[in-house]
Scaffold this motif. Structure first.
Motif, PDB file in Angstrom:
ATOM      1  N   HIS A 133       0.338  -1.119  -0.271  1.00  0.00           N
ATOM      2  CA  HIS A 133      -0.238   0.097  -0.187  1.00  0.00           C
ATOM      3  C   HIS A 133       0.501   1.661  -0.307  1.00  0.00           C
ATOM      4  CE1 HIS A 133      -3.415  -2.714   1.562  1.00  0.00           C
ATOM      5  NE2 HIS A 133      -3.566  -1.686   0.961  1.00  0.00           N
ATOM      6  N   GLY A 134       2.312   1.050  -0.373  1.00  0.00           N
ATOM      7  CA  GLY A 134       3.077   2.180  -0.686  1.00  0.00           C
ATOM      8  C   GLY A 134       3.304   2.827   1.014  1.00  0.00           C
ATOM      9  N   LEU A 135       3.073   2.456   2.173  1.00  0.00           N
ATOM     10  CA  LEU A 135       2.886   2.888   3.547  1.00  0.00           C
ATOM     11  C   LEU A 135       4.359   3.288   5.061  1.00  0.00           C
ATOM     12  CD1 LEU A 135      -0.555   2.297   5.181  1.00  0.00           C
ATOM     13  CD2 LEU A 135       0.418   4.650   5.150  1.00  0.00           C
ATOM     14  N   ASN A 136       4.912   3.982   4.937  1.00  0.00           N
ATOM     15  CA  ASN A 136       5.083   4.393   5.410  1.00  0.00           C
ATOM     16  C   ASN A 136       5.063   3.675   6.856  1.00  0.00           C
ATOM     17  OD1 ASN A 136       7.421   5.508   4.834  1.00  0.00           O
ATOM     18  ND2 ASN A 136       6.058   8.095   4.521  1.00  0.00           N
ATOM     19  N   TYR A 137       5.808   2.991   7.739  1.00  0.00           N
ATOM     20  CA  TYR A 137       5.688   2.316   8.882  1.00  0.00           C
ATOM     21  C   TYR A 137       7.334   2.768   9.814  1.00  0.00           C
ATOM     22  CZ  TYR A 137       7.945  -1.902   7.589  1.00  0.00           C
ATOM     23  OH  TYR A 137       9.088  -2.883   6.650  1.00  0.00           O
ATOM     24  N   LEU A 138       6.433   2.465  11.847  1.00  0.00           N
ATOM     25  CA  LEU A 138       7.364   2.252  11.833  1.00  0.00           C
ATOM     26  C   LEU A 138       6.531   1.705  13.355  1.00  0.00           C
ATOM     27  CD1 LEU A 138       9.852   3.404  13.344  1.00  0.00           C
ATOM     28  CD2 LEU A 138       9.236   5.238  13.972  1.00  0.00           C
ATOM     29  N   MET A 139       6.804  -0.080  13.315  1.00  0.00           N
ATOM     30  CA  MET A 139       5.984  -0.554  13.869  1.00  0.00           C
ATOM     31  C   MET A 139       6.870  -1.574  14.860  1.00  0.00           C
ATOM     32  SD  MET A 139       3.050  -1.841  12.142  1.00  0.00           S
ATOM     33  CE  MET A 139       2.340  -0.421  11.434  1.00  0.00           C
ATOM     34  N   THR A 143      10.082   4.262  21.546  1.00  0.00           N
ATOM     35  CA  THR A 143      11.414   3.990  21.389  1.00  0.00           C
ATOM     36  C   THR A 143      11.915   5.476  20.699  1.00  0.00           C
ATOM     37  OG1 THR A 143      10.549   3.939  18.966  1.00  0.00           O
ATOM     38  CG2 THR A 143      10.852   1.776  20.634  1.00  0.00           C
ATOM     39  N   PRO A 144      12.834   5.479  21.023  1.00  0.00           N
ATOM     40  CA  PRO A 144      14.251   6.905  20.421  1.00  0.00           C
ATOM     41  C   PRO A 144      13.289   6.979  18.703  1.00  0.00           C
ATOM     42  CG  PRO A 144      15.785   5.977  20.935  1.00  0.00           C
ATOM     43  CD  PRO A 144      13.995   4.899  21.217  1.00  0.00           C
ATOM     44  N   GLU A 145      12.949   6.419  17.701  1.00  0.00           N
ATOM     45  CA  GLU A 145      12.904   6.665  16.954  1.00  0.00           C
ATOM     46  C   GLU A 145      10.859   7.485  16.568  1.00  0.00           C
ATOM     47  OE1 GLU A 145      16.331   3.360  16.886  1.00  0.00           O
ATOM     48  OE2 GLU A 145      14.358   3.725  18.079  1.00  0.00           O
ATOM     49  N   ILE A 146      10.667   6.635  17.498  1.00  0.00           N
ATOM     50  CA  ILE A 146       9.337   7.413  17.739  1.00  0.00           C
ATOM     51  C   ILE A 146       8.975   8.504  18.065  1.00  0.00           C
ATOM     52  CG2 ILE A 146       6.732   6.548  18.725  1.00  0.00           C
ATOM     53  CD1 ILE A 146       7.485   3.871  18.224  1.00  0.00           C
ATOM     54  N   ALA A 147      10.001   8.567  19.275  1.00  0.00           N
ATOM     55  CA  ALA A 147       9.596  10.023  19.334  1.00  0.00           C
ATOM     56  C   ALA A 147      10.314  11.050  18.935  1.00  0.00           C
ATOM     57  CB  ALA A 147      11.114  10.442  20.716  1.00  0.00           C
ATOM     58  N   GLU A 148      11.236  10.781  18.066  1.00  0.00           N
ATOM     59  CA  GLU A 148      11.720  11.358  17.221  1.00  0.00           C
ATOM     60  C   GLU A 148      10.910  11.949  16.085  1.00  0.00           C
ATOM     61  OE1 GLU A 148      14.937  14.128  16.340  1.00  0.00           O
ATOM     62  OE2 GLU A 148      14.854  12.891  17.443  1.00  0.00           O
ATOM     63  N   PHE A 162       3.434  10.464  23.475  1.00  0.00           N
ATOM     64  CA  PHE A 162       3.592  10.870  22.401  1.00  0.00           C
ATOM     65  C   PHE A 162       2.716  12.294  22.022  1.00  0.00           C
ATOM     66  CE2 PHE A 162       2.594  11.525  17.136  1.00  0.00           C
ATOM     67  CZ  PHE A 162       3.824  11.301  17.014  1.00  0.00           C
ATOM     68  N   LEU A 163       1.585  12.351  22.314  1.00  0.00           N
ATOM     69  CA  LEU A 163       1.006  13.616  22.367  1.00  0.00           C
ATOM     70  C   LEU A 163       1.617  14.123  22.955  1.00  0.00           C
ATOM     71  CD1 LEU A 163      -2.067  11.667  22.981  1.00  0.00           C
ATOM     72  CD2 LEU A 163      -1.892  12.649  20.519  1.00  0.00           C
ATOM     73  N   ASP A 164       1.769  14.112  23.933  1.00  0.00           N
ATOM     74  CA  ASP A 164       3.255  15.291  24.915  1.00  0.00           C
ATOM     75  C   ASP A 164       4.029  16.078  24.245  1.00  0.00           C
ATOM     76  OD1 ASP A 164       0.981  14.841  26.908  1.00  0.00           O
ATOM     77  OD2 ASP A 164       2.204  13.769  27.989  1.00  0.00           O
ATOM     78  N   ASP A 165       4.623  15.462  23.340  1.00  0.00           N
ATOM     79  CA  ASP A 165       5.903  15.451  22.683  1.00  0.00           C
ATOM     80  C   ASP A 165       5.934  16.562  21.670  1.00  0.00           C
ATOM     81  OD1 ASP A 165       7.030  14.375  24.967  1.00  0.00           O
ATOM     82  OD2 ASP A 165       7.899  12.676  23.550  1.00  0.00           O
TER      83      ASP A 165
END
Length: 293
Positions: A64-70, A106-111, A138-141
């Motif tokens: 589906h051409g989707l970027n993901y971070l999982m 994770t640091p990647e998600i925080a980024e 995540f929402l707070d950052d």
């Protein structure tokens, strides 16, 4: 992925096991997919197991051409047993203690959070303490100008007043349907208010930019301070309604981010979700007429 301002779907990654076979689902991927069709940089954030279904998830996201971070975690990849009623309305049996219940921050998600342009999240992925903490962090950052869409998505018994309260405090757009509004009415003791009154009270009390209320075949509303938009629901031949709500949210968010006024964004979201209802599964390709109008 650095330096991009992503539009994020955050929460459950799962497979809808439908009568005709299994399809990749979960609101975050559906939302990110539909927003991406309007030219936005999107990413779905969740967690996957270390199983065959995780590999299938990654293949489906790529298709589906989707970027993901999982990140991979030691829990099974999520599944939902979906049965459809005679008129195509889905009923869900959602498996518990799965990968998306345990999304690590994770640091990647925080980024991604630090430069996030918009994020859509729901109550379901906050049913377990690990993912709840990650979503709140995540929402707070996120930056001050980030659109934070709480697509409430009340499923079975998987929500609490505390989760809803904390989410309302952190979002600036609420999306809710008429059945969910009845639950909120009872939960918050808004007994003396009608539907519009409840929406206006929530809008004011939580300082929201907008509140989107969908009422199935009875149309939908978008409320903003001093402004109301109403759209009829188009009559279409329904294949199934899986993912229709997510396509509404994804296209509405994309239109707002692309500078469209609220009423125009609302109109687009209604047209997109009506089209998705005519297709099987949550991620059909939208026709050019919908993308360019």
């Amino acid at each position: 992925m650095a330096n991009k301002r992503f539009v994020v779907g955050l929460g459950e990654a799962l497979w809808d096991v439908l009568p005709e076979g299994k399809k990749l689902g979960g609101a975050p991927a559906n939302f990110a997919y539909h927003a991406s069709q309007f030219g936005l940089d999107t990413i779905a954030i969740s967690a996957l197991g270390e199983d065959e279904l995780a590999a299938e998830t990654i293949n489906a996201l790529k298709e589906h051409g989707l970027n993901y971070l999982m990140p991979h975690v030691p829990y099974p990849t999520g599944t939902v047993q979906v049965t459809l009623t005679g008129d195509g309305i889905p009923a869900y049996e959602i498996k518990e203690n799965v990968a998306w219940d345990n999304i690590p921050y994770t640091p990647e998600i925080a980024e991604i959070a630090k430069s996030c342009r918009a994020v859509c999240f729901g109550s379901l992925a906050q049913r377990n303490v690990t993912s709840w903490a990650t979503i709140r962090q995540f929402l707070d950052d996120t930056p001050a100008d980030c659109l934070k869409i709480f697509d409430i998505n009340l499923r079975q018994q998987f929500y609490t007043k505390e989760v809803i309260e904390e989410s309302l405090k952190r979002c600036n757009i609420l999306k809710i349907n008429d059945e969910e509004l009845v639950v909120i009415k009872r939960m918050y003791g808004y007994d003396d208010l009608d539907m519009r009154g409840i929406c206006e009270k929530i809008l004011e009390e939580y300082g929201l930019l907008m509140l989107v209320l969908t009422c199935g075949t009875n149309g939908s509303y978008v409320f903003a301070p001093g402004l109301t938009s109403f759209q009829d629901t188009p009559k279409v031949k329904v294949a199934d309604t899986v993912g229709a709500g997510d396509s509404f949210t994804g296209s509405f968010c994309a239109a707002i981010l692309n500078g469209k006024p609220m009423e125009e964004a609302h109109k687009k979201a209604v047209a997109v979700s009506a089209f998705v209802c005519t297709q099987n599964g949550a991620m059909p390709t939208l026709p050019e007429s919908l993308l360019n109008s």
